[in-house]
Design an enzyme around this catalytic site. Structure first.
Site, mmCIF file in Angstrom:
data_model
loop_
_atom_site.group_PDB
_atom_site.id
_atom_site.type_symbol
_atom_site.label_atom_id
_atom_site.label_comp_id
_atom_site.label_asym_id
_atom_site.label_seq_id
_atom_site.Cartn_x
_atom_site.Cartn_y
_atom_site.Cartn_z
ATOM 1 N N ASP A 190 0.839 -1.199 0.000
ATOM 2 C CA ASP A 190 0.000 0.000 0.000
ATOM 3 C C ASP A 190 0.878 1.255 0.000
ATOM 4 O O ASP A 190 2.102 1.158 0.158
ATOM 5 C CB ASP A 190 -0.932 -0.030 1.226
ATOM 6 C CG ASP A 190 -2.284 0.590 0.923
ATOM 7 O OD1 ASP A 190 -2.377 1.457 0.031
ATOM 8 O OD2 ASP A 190 -3.278 0.208 1.588
ATOM 9 N N GLU A 245 0.253 -0.065 -5.384
ATOM 10 C CA GLU A 245 -0.748 1.008 -5.500
ATOM 11 C C GLU A 245 -0.058 2.310 -5.916
ATOM 12 O O GLU A 245 -0.581 3.395 -5.698
ATOM 13 C CB GLU A 245 -1.514 1.186 -4.183
ATOM 14 C CG GLU A 245 -2.201 -0.088 -3.742
ATOM 15 C CD GLU A 245 -3.468 0.150 -2.939
ATOM 16 O OE1 GLU A 245 -4.059 1.232 -3.037
ATOM 17 O OE2 GLU A 245 -3.845 -0.774 -2.203
ATOM 18 N N TRP A 246 1.088 2.168 -6.495
ATOM 19 C CA TRP A 246 1.948 3.289 -6.877
ATOM 20 C C TRP A 246 1.217 4.341 -7.728
ATOM 21 O O TRP A 246 1.166 5.519 -7.342
ATOM 22 C CB TRP A 246 3.157 2.660 -7.554
ATOM 23 C CG TRP A 246 4.268 3.503 -8.013
ATOM 24 C CD1 TRP A 246 4.358 4.869 -7.990
ATOM 25 C CD2 TRP A 246 5.489 3.014 -8.586
ATOM 26 N NE1 TRP A 246 5.562 5.246 -8.520
ATOM 27 C CE2 TRP A 246 6.274 4.136 -8.892
ATOM 28 C CE3 TRP A 246 5.990 1.744 -8.877
ATOM 29 C CZ2 TRP A 246 7.534 4.027 -9.478
ATOM 30 C CZ3 TRP A 246 7.245 1.639 -9.450
ATOM 31 C CH2 TRP A 246 8.005 2.759 -9.747
ATOM 32 N N ASP A 292 -10.544 2.666 -3.761
ATOM 33 C CA ASP A 292 -10.970 1.359 -3.259
ATOM 34 C C ASP A 292 -12.403 1.057 -3.720
ATOM 35 O O ASP A 292 -13.259 1.941 -3.715
ATOM 36 C CB ASP A 292 -11.025 1.365 -1.721
ATOM 37 C CG ASP A 292 -9.646 1.277 -1.090
ATOM 38 O OD1 ASP A 292 -8.628 1.337 -1.815
ATOM 39 O OD2 ASP A 292 -9.588 1.161 0.152
#
Ligand SMILES: *[C@@H]1O[C@H](CO)[C@@H](O)[C@H](O)[C@H]1NC(C)=O
Ligand SMILES: *[C@@H]1O[C@H](CO)[C@@H](O)[C@H](O)[C@H]1NC(C)=O
Ligand SMILES: *[C@@H]1O[C@H](CO)[C@@H](O)[C@H](O)[C@H]1NC(C)=O
Length: 411
Positions: free
Chosen positions: A161, A194-195, A222
């Site tokens: 994350d 999640e870059w 999300d």
């Protein structure tokens, strides 16, 4: 016949394939599939009051049992993945991460052994920054040690994350360094990033670079258990398809987040839409639901072999929207063997089923049905439609917020 699409907007009909080099770990040649706890179980740490819902060894053991016994593993759902909140609030005396000792009494190593004994793989979660999104210890300053720890436990996938990451340079450097650290362990570990999601508000992501370091990557918010959420993910994807679709391929995938089918928020038609569109998008298929309490309909949809085969097609090209006409959207995905998956999505949220009529010449830039093709409906139910010629029109009846998924095979 007066085609209904004339008022519509033609989008890019064909997506070029980019020669982008994928992360060289031999993994994720097709989009990974599995189960991830976040959307359904969030950060449940209160096992005293909610023993069956807290993030614990027991939860993952029970899911592993279901995945192996009830057809999930055999349908392709291979990874059982832990998200945030598995950790103890502090590292151990040697600076290593450790699982919360009460909720995971056997530790992650024992859980990984159990998961492997069921023919499944174990995924774990950490964060590029100093703390995870829920405030547990992050990997910043410990990338190599954490990678070694995960490898020593027998972990097979890392979701990494991007909360609390500091500067943009620290974010990028952290994602790169963890990728190299995982490689150095010598263990095959799928790397889920999640870059681009954390970068995008400030900076246009360099997907060529991201694909060199990550096996799949989140671009957008999300997923929630609601039609609004599914709709917003699809809208975002269509809006950005010119930059993201061409990057996807064996070894590296755009990740629109979890499948929420089998929960509370989606109607049957909306569940069909999520399943069909995640197949069109070549999305990693990580369910987040309770496999101990799931309806036979949701199970049947999630285990649908023909849809999964489209999702897992070996050509590995992501699909795209080819036109939008009022409330209808037409999407296609090139498949191996001169075939196309075609989705007709009806965004109308009032009234009843509506017909959408379009020319087969629209598909595959005119080549999908040339000189003829067979058409098979995959969702909402499988049915052969027969043989059509290049000049035919198809009329597809679609329920509000539903999708009809077809497979068109050139003859
Ligand atoms: C590490 O990277 C090298 C070179 O890029 C590659 O050949 C090797 O398979 C990778 N190892 C793992 C475990 O990913
Ligand atoms: C994107 O990354 C690639 C690979 O690292 C690099 O060759 C390229 O110059 C970068 N593009 C931009 C616009 O920075
Ligand atoms: C859609 O078209 C089919 C075939 O032309 C027809 O049988 C059906 O009634 C139509 N449905 C609607 C909702 O108009």
């Amino acid at each position: 016949m007066a085609p209904r699409w004339v008022a519509g907007v033609m989008a890019a009909a064909v997506m070029a394939v980019a020669a982008v080099i994928a992360l060289d770990n031999g993994l994720a040649r097709t989009p990974p599939m599995g189960w991830l706890h976040w959307e359904r179980f969030l950060c449940g740490t209160d096992c005293a009051d909610h023993p069956s819902r807290c993030v614990s060894e027991q939860l993952f053991v029970e899911m592993a049992d279901r995945m192996a016994a009830e057809g999930w593993r055999d349908a392709g759902y291979e990874f059982l993945c832990i998200d945030d909140c598995w950790m103890a609030p502090t590292r151990d005396g040697q600076g290593r991460l450790r699982a919360d000792p009460e909720r995971f009494p056997g530790g992650i190593r024992r859980l990984a052994d159990y998961v492997h004994s069921k023919g499944l793989k174990l995924g774990i979660y950490s964060d590029v920054g100093s703390k995870t999104c829920a405030g547990f210890p992050g990997s910043y300053g410990h990338y190599e040690l954490d990678a070694q720890t995960f490898a020593s436990w027998g972990v097979d996938l890392l979701k990494f994350d991007g909360c609390n990451s500091g500067s943009l340079e620290q974010l990028a450097e952290g994602y790169r360094r963890m990728s190299l650290a995982l490689n150095k362990t010598g263990r095959s570990i799928v790397y889920a990033c999640e870059w681009p999601f954390y970068l995008r508000p400030m900076h246009q992501p360099n997907y060529t670079e991201i694909k060199q370091y990550c096996n799949h990557w989140r671009n957008f918010n999300d997923v929630y258990d609601s039609w609004n959420s599914i709709k917003s993910i699809l809208e975002w994807t269509a809006l950005h398809q010119d930059s993201i679709v061409k990057i996807a391929g064996p070894g590296g995938w755009n990740d629109p987040d979890m499948l929420v089918i089998g929960n509370f928020g989606l109607s049957w038609d909306q569940s069909v839409t999520q399943m069909a569109m995640w197949a069109i998008m070549a999305a990693p298929l990580f369910m987040s639901n309770d496999l101990r309490h799931i309806s036979p309909e949701a199970k049947c949809l999630l285990q649908n072999k023909e849809v999964i085969a489209i999702n897992q097609d070996p050509l590995g090209r992501q699909g795209y929207q080819i036109l939008k006409d009022k409330t209808f959207e037409l999407w296609e995905r090139p498949l191996s063997g001169r075939a196309y998956a075609v989705a007709v999505l009806n965004q109308q949220e009032i009234g009843g089923p509506q017909n959408f009529t379009f020319s087969l010449t629209f598909l595959g830039n005119g080549l999908a049905c040339n000189p003829a093709c067979s058409v098979r409906q995959v969702l909402p139910a499988s049915r052969d439609w027969g043989v059509y010629s290049w000049t035919s029109f198809l009329s597809v009846e679609v329920n509000p917020t539903g999708t009809v998924l077809l497979k068109v095979l050139a003859l």
